[in-house]
Motif scaffolding. Sequence first.
Motif, PDB file in Angstrom:
ATOM      1  N   GLU A 146       0.816  -1.218   0.000  1.00 58.86           N
ATOM      2  CA  GLU A 146       0.000   0.000   0.000  1.00 58.86           C
ATOM      3  C   GLU A 146       0.849   1.266   0.000  1.00 58.86           C
ATOM      4  N   GLY A 147       2.021   1.189   0.634  1.00 58.07           N
ATOM      5  CA  GLY A 147       2.893   2.359   0.693  1.00 58.07           C
ATOM      6  C   GLY A 147       3.488   2.750  -0.645  1.00 58.07           C
ATOM      7  N   GLN A 148       3.351   1.864  -1.650  1.00 58.09           N
ATOM      8  CA  GLN A 148       3.920   2.169  -2.964  1.00 58.09           C
ATOM      9  C   GLN A 148       2.846   2.277  -4.047  1.00 58.09           C
ATOM     10  N   ASN A 149       1.665   2.727  -3.678  1.00 54.95           N
ATOM     11  CA  ASN A 149       0.615   2.942  -4.677  1.00 54.95           C
ATOM     12  C   ASN A 149       1.015   3.978  -5.719  1.00 54.95           C
ATOM     13  N   TRP A 150       1.942   4.854  -5.375  1.00 51.84           N
ATOM     14  CA  TRP A 150       2.420   5.880  -6.299  1.00 51.84           C
ATOM     15  C   TRP A 150       3.129   5.277  -7.511  1.00 51.84           C
ATOM     16  N   GLU A 201       6.776  12.611  -2.734  1.00 49.48           N
ATOM     17  CA  GLU A 201       6.653  12.444  -1.286  1.00 49.48           C
ATOM     18  C   GLU A 201       6.322  10.996  -0.939  1.00 49.48           C
ATOM     19  N   GLY A 202       5.447  10.365  -1.731  1.00 50.87           N
ATOM     20  CA  GLY A 202       5.090   8.977  -1.472  1.00 50.87           C
ATOM     21  C   GLY A 202       6.271   8.041  -1.582  1.00 50.87           C
ATOM     22  N   ARG A 203       7.106   8.263  -2.604  1.00 52.11           N
ATOM     23  CA  ARG A 203       8.288   7.413  -2.770  1.00 52.11           C
ATOM     24  C   ARG A 203       9.264   7.602  -1.613  1.00 52.11           C
ATOM     25  N   THR A 210      10.920   1.480   4.478  1.00 48.02           N
ATOM     26  CA  THR A 210      11.607   0.240   4.110  1.00 48.02           C
ATOM     27  C   THR A 210      12.992   0.176   4.732  1.00 48.02           C
ATOM     28  N   ARG A 211      13.743   1.257   4.612  1.00 38.37           N
ATOM     29  CA  ARG A 211      15.103   1.288   5.167  1.00 38.37           C
ATOM     30  C   ARG A 211      15.098   1.102   6.681  1.00 38.37           C
ATOM     31  N   ALA A 212      14.036   1.562   7.335  1.00 42.57           N
ATOM     32  CA  ALA A 212      13.977   1.494   8.795  1.00 42.57           C
ATOM     33  C   ALA A 212      13.866   0.061   9.314  1.00 42.57           C
ATOM     34  N   VAL A 213      13.350  -0.849   8.495  1.00 40.91           N
ATOM     35  CA  VAL A 213      13.108  -2.209   9.000  1.00 40.91           C
ATOM     36  C   VAL A 213      13.831  -3.295   8.211  1.00 40.91           C
ATOM     37  N   ALA A 214      14.265  -3.025   6.978  1.00 41.92           N
ATOM     38  CA  ALA A 214      14.936  -4.062   6.182  1.00 41.92           C
ATOM     39  C   ALA A 214      16.326  -4.331   6.728  1.00 41.92           C
ATOM     40  N   THR A 215      16.663  -5.605   6.886  1.00 36.59           N
ATOM     41  CA  THR A 215      17.980  -5.986   7.401  1.00 36.59           C
ATOM     42  C   THR A 215      18.977  -6.251   6.282  1.00 36.59           C
ATOM     43  N   PHE A 216      18.513  -6.546   5.091  1.00 40.60           N
ATOM     44  CA  PHE A 216      19.358  -6.617   3.908  1.00 40.60           C
ATOM     45  C   PHE A 216      18.478  -6.459   2.682  1.00 40.60           C
TER      46      PHE A 216
END
Length: 232
Positions: A146-150, A201-203, A210-216
């Motif tokens: 949903e965060g990437q509907n843009w 802004e959406g991107r 994504t960066r806040a939670v992705a580990t790799f």
Amino acid sequence: MPTISPEDKNLIVLNLFTTDAPEKQDQLIEEMTKIVNAATYEGWKSSTVHSGILSHGTANFIQWRSGEDLEKRYEGEEFKHRTLPVFGEITTSIRLLQNDVAYTLTRDGGKGGAVEIGPHRGVFTVITIFGVAPENQDELVDALGEGQNWFADVPGFQAHIVLKGLRARGLDGLWVASYSQWDSQEAFDAYRAIPADQQSEGRTKAQDRTRAVATFVDLNTYNVVHTRSVGE
């Protein structure tokens, strides 16, 4: 041709192979194509073979009726004593990832609809694996979904599938996978080259989440080279 949709409730198995030479990639595609063309496994629905572009390797996007059907395949003598040994000789890594389809988006803005995959589409395909801690997996699914509907407004974008990782062989921990289709490599490269201060802004928000939670993050690009569905 295979279609991918959250409504179908199929188990998606994303088999990712890496290798270290173009001739070994050709061998992988040949072996995978043989298996796909001969598939008669109970519960198997479709397989779509991809040839790596950015780095040597292959991907097989497979639909199964259930995890139980897949495990029967894994426990079979053919898989254990022929398939795995053959792939083991020509690969540098093997990851067999089981997933649920969590989200789909098409360039007309349609959410939750079917995405068709196959060589006839002539698309440029990008598969990205994001590692994630269990407690953050749902947040990452939402950020990539949903965060990437843009995405629907990006020139050259065609479709986007988000897969929620369940179980794996060859990969520790959990993940979320992104499978996206583009008109061409040029369209994808142009999207990636947009400077940060010119991004929507959406991107920006989705990337920060994504960066806040992705580990790799592990990305490769592909051409789709072969597909077959049950009954074909």
